[in-house]
Design an enzyme around this catalytic site. Structure first.
Site, short mmCIF file in Angstrom:
data_model
loop_
_atom_site.label_atom_id
_atom_site.label_comp_id
_atom_site.label_asym_id
_atom_site.label_seq_id
_atom_site.Cartn_x
_atom_site.Cartn_y
_atom_site.Cartn_z
N LYS A 178 0.88 -1.17 0.00
CA LYS A 178 0.00 0.00 0.00
C LYS A 178 0.92 1.22 0.00
O LYS A 178 1.40 1.66 1.03
CB LYS A 178 -0.87 -0.02 1.26
CG LYS A 178 -2.21 0.64 1.12
CD LYS A 178 -2.17 2.07 0.65
CE LYS A 178 -1.94 3.06 1.75
NZ LYS A 178 -1.62 4.42 1.29
N GLU A 253 8.13 1.16 12.01
CA GLU A 253 9.26 2.06 11.74
C GLU A 253 8.70 3.47 11.70
O GLU A 253 8.07 3.88 10.72
CB GLU A 253 9.91 1.70 10.39
CG GLU A 253 10.55 0.33 10.38
CD GLU A 253 11.78 0.24 11.28
OE1 GLU A 253 12.26 1.28 11.78
OE2 GLU A 253 12.24 -0.89 11.50
N CYS A 287 13.52 9.79 8.09
CA CYS A 287 13.14 9.46 9.46
C CYS A 287 14.32 9.58 10.42
O CYS A 287 14.18 9.98 11.56
CB CYS A 287 12.58 8.04 9.50
SG CYS A 287 13.68 6.86 8.72
P1 NAD Z 1 2.02 8.80 7.23
O1 NAD Z 1 1.99 8.20 8.58
O2 NAD Z 1 1.18 9.98 6.95
O3 NAD Z 1 1.63 7.71 6.12
C1 NAD Z 1 2.31 6.49 6.01
C2 NAD Z 1 1.43 5.51 5.25
O4 NAD Z 1 0.28 5.19 6.03
C3 NAD Z 1 0.89 6.01 3.91
O5 NAD Z 1 0.89 4.96 2.96
C4 NAD Z 1 -0.54 6.38 4.26
O6 NAD Z 1 -1.41 6.35 3.13
C5 NAD Z 1 -0.89 5.29 5.23
N1 NAD Z 1 -2.02 5.57 6.12
C6 NAD Z 1 -2.56 6.77 6.46
N2 NAD Z 1 -3.58 6.61 7.32
C7 NAD Z 1 -3.68 5.27 7.55
C8 NAD Z 1 -4.53 4.47 8.37
N3 NAD Z 1 -5.48 5.01 9.15
N4 NAD Z 1 -4.34 3.13 8.37
C9 NAD Z 1 -3.37 2.55 7.62
N5 NAD Z 1 -2.53 3.27 6.82
C10 NAD Z 1 -2.69 4.61 6.78
O7 NAD Z 1 3.57 9.09 6.95
P2 NAD Z 1 4.20 9.91 5.74
O8 NAD Z 1 3.81 11.35 5.92
O9 NAD Z 1 3.89 9.23 4.46
O10 NAD Z 1 5.78 9.72 6.02
C11 NAD Z 1 6.47 10.50 6.94
C12 NAD Z 1 6.66 9.78 8.26
O11 NAD Z 1 7.25 8.51 8.02
C13 NAD Z 1 7.61 10.49 9.18
O12 NAD Z 1 7.11 10.49 10.49
C14 NAD Z 1 8.89 9.65 9.12
O13 NAD Z 1 9.72 9.76 10.24
C15 NAD Z 1 8.33 8.29 8.92
N6 NAD Z 1 9.33 7.40 8.31
C16 NAD Z 1 9.95 6.44 9.11
C17 NAD Z 1 10.94 5.61 8.57
C18 NAD Z 1 11.64 4.58 9.43
O14 NAD Z 1 12.21 3.63 8.88
N7 NAD Z 1 11.64 4.70 10.75
C19 NAD Z 1 11.29 5.73 7.23
C20 NAD Z 1 10.64 6.68 6.47
C21 NAD Z 1 9.66 7.52 7.01
#
Ligand code: NAD
Length: 487
Positions: A178, A253, A287
């Site tokens: 997804k 993550e 991240c």
């Molecule tokens: P996000 O949490 O907004 O979205 C992540 C994913 O979750 C997307 O595919 C989104 O469509 C989906 N999503 C949204 N609502 C959902 C729900 N209710 N149920 C299931 N899935 C849902 O994150 P983002 O803005 O895309 O990315 C930025 C964040 O990701 C930052 O906080 C960053 O630190 C984190 N990140 C962490 C790592 C790591 O390895 N620790 C790596 C990359 C990014």
């Protein structure tokens, strides 16, 4: 209505569908605001069908029946195809996510490395033999956990697919991907590659759509056996609730506010560019970005002045032109980051950042300048909250204990950097840091797929990368046999 020249379908089982029951989404180039692709958005019906396809592929498909080395070979083909199409995929990724082209090349290379690494591991997942004494034999075997769901953020759309999907496939799972609705483009290229590499139908499935709808439906679905989520803490907590509704394990993550600790004896010429890269890469949308810098007080003024000169010279531009920094992911996210410039001014002093880039070539794009924040304590919002933008808070320290205390005083615990020419000091500081990775005089080695990555505290749990990542996709079965000698 004419379909966009780049249209991304839903792909599950042996189906490629140009329509989903939640309409069509658009993906934009964040450096111009232009629509570069449209994608079919799944709804409940397509979620049902995709999970059914993944379950069918897991239960009855050929993947688990292959010998492990054959699975490994198919995965090596995926790696080779990614590298063959490196230029094209890197350009697509750069345009869709805004990252500079060199970073997009890195992303494709790293994705290929995941398939090489886990393809090579597919036939090395040994169990244990456990001694119980005479007349007993006991051993463990590792079995795939089942259908593995991968919920992906927008910052490294291809690399984070590869990071989770490669170990899942090596273990024998089927997967559902997804992607983020912001960056759906390279996920579809990945699907085409899986097909070209000869993966069976339904083994890898692609479900685009709104996270709050399809992400949630997928995470709650009883056909899903395991979830790997990468994204924000807020969404991650929602996913955990959904996963709890059917008691499946998750790899989480999440975010970070990683610390860099800089001692005055460090080789500044070497480490300052590393520290700058640590918060500027992909415009700070990483991240593990090192966004809190603790500097030994005697070096503080020099370090602030050198970092200020460094960021003042940064070029901004469209990712495909390979500038020092590309745009943020969207104008909406840009407004979030700009709000943090106001927070920075309340909490301390903002050096750079606030001046709007006004070159005509940047009009319409989600560009911000990098920023340094000085004079703010470690207890301020600017020092505690994840901004996901190019903002570094610089804080002086007097003793190593001080630096460790402040570094650990954070809701997050993803990674940390320690920079000093005194290796004993680096190791003793590193030992005390509550983070999943410690970097000494470095902050990344490039294609680092071999060692584990993951967080403490709100940065999540579970480990990705390295052989450790395989555990998330495996069940361990124990066999115990009583075999007394016949009398
Ligand atoms: P996000 O949490 O907004 O979205 C992540 C994913 O979750 C997307 O595919 C989104 O469509 C989906 N999503 C949204 N609502 C959902 C729900 N209710 N149920 C299931 N899935 C849902 O994150 P983002 O803005 O895309 O990315 C930025 C964040 O990701 C930052 O906080 C960053 O630190 C984190 N990140 C962490 C790592 C790591 O390895 N620790 C790596 C990359 C990014």
């Amino acid at each position: 209505m004419t379909a966009h020249p780049r249209f991304i379908p839903l792909v599950y089982g042996n189906k490629v569908l140009n329509e989903g029951s939640d309409g069509v989404g658009q993906s934009v180039d964040p450096s111009t605001g232009a629509v570069i692709a449209e994608f079919a958005r799944a709804g409940a019906a397509e979620v049902e069908a995709a999970v059914a396809a993944a379950c069918q592929a897991f239960d009855n498909g050929p993947w688990r029946r292959l010998r492990p080395f054959e699975r490994g070979r198919a995965m090596q083909r995926i790696a080779a195809l990614l590298l063959e199409r490196r230029d094209e995929i890197a350009r697509l990724e750069s345009t869709d996510s805004g990252k500079p082209l060199r970073d997009a090349y890195w992303e494709v290379d790293c994705s290929a490395r995941f398939f090489e690494f886990y393809g090579g591991a597919a036939d090395k997942m040994h169990g244990n033999s456990i001694p119980l004494g005479p007349d007993w034999s006991d051993w463990t075997v590792k079995e795939p956990i089942g259908v593995s769901l991968h919920i992906i953020p927008w910052n490294y759309p291809l690399q984070l697919i590869a990071r989770g999907v490669a170990p899942a496939l090596a273990a024998g799972c089927s997967v559902i991907i997804k992607p983020s609705a912001e960056t759906p483009v390279t996920a579809y290229e990945f699907m085409k590659i899986c097909q070209e590499a000869g993966l069976p139908d339904g083994l890898v499935n692609l479900v685009n759509g709104r996270g709050s709808l399809v992400g949630d439906l997928l995470a709650r679905h009883k056909g899903v056996d395991q979830i790997t989520f990468t994204g924000s803490v807020e969404t991650g907590e929602r996913v955990l609730v959904a996963a709890a509704s059917h008691a499946v394990p998750c790899n989480m993550e999440l975010g970070g506010k990683s610390a860099q600790i800089l001692f005055a004896d460090a080789d500044m010429d070497k480490v300052l560019p590393i520290i700058a890269g640590g918060f500027l890469t992909h415009c700070g949308q990483v991240c593990n970005a090192g966004t809190r810098l603790f500097v030994q007080r005697s070096a503080y003024d020099e370090v602030v002045s050198r970092l200020h000169s460094h960021i003042s010279a940064m070029t901004l531009g469209a990712g495909v032109d390979d500038p020092d920094m590309g745009p943020l992911i969207s104008t909406r996210h840009m407004q979030d980051v700009e709000r943090y410039f106001d927070v920075a001014r309340q909490d301390g002093d903002l050096l750079m950042g606030a001046e709007k880039p006004n070159a005509p070539a940047l009009a319409g794009g989600a560009f911000v300048r990098p920023a340094l924040v000085v004079g703010a304590g470690n207890d301020t919002r600017i020092a505690r909250e994840e901004i996901f933008g190019p903002v570094l808070t610089v804080i002086p320290f007097d003793s190593a204990e001080d630096a460790v205390r402040m570094a650990n005083d954070s809701p997050f615990g993803l990674v940390a950097g320690v920079h000093t020419s005194n290796i004993a000091a680096a190791l003793s500081v590193g030992e005390k840091l509550r983070v999943g990775q410690v970097w000494v005089n470095s902050f990344g080695v490039g294609l680092d797929v071999e060692f584990p990555f993951g967080g403490y505290k709100l940065s999540g749990y579970g480990r990705e990368k390295g052989l450790e990542a395989l555990a998330a996709y495996q069940q361990i079965k124990n066999f115990c046999v009583h075999h007394p000698m016949p009398s």
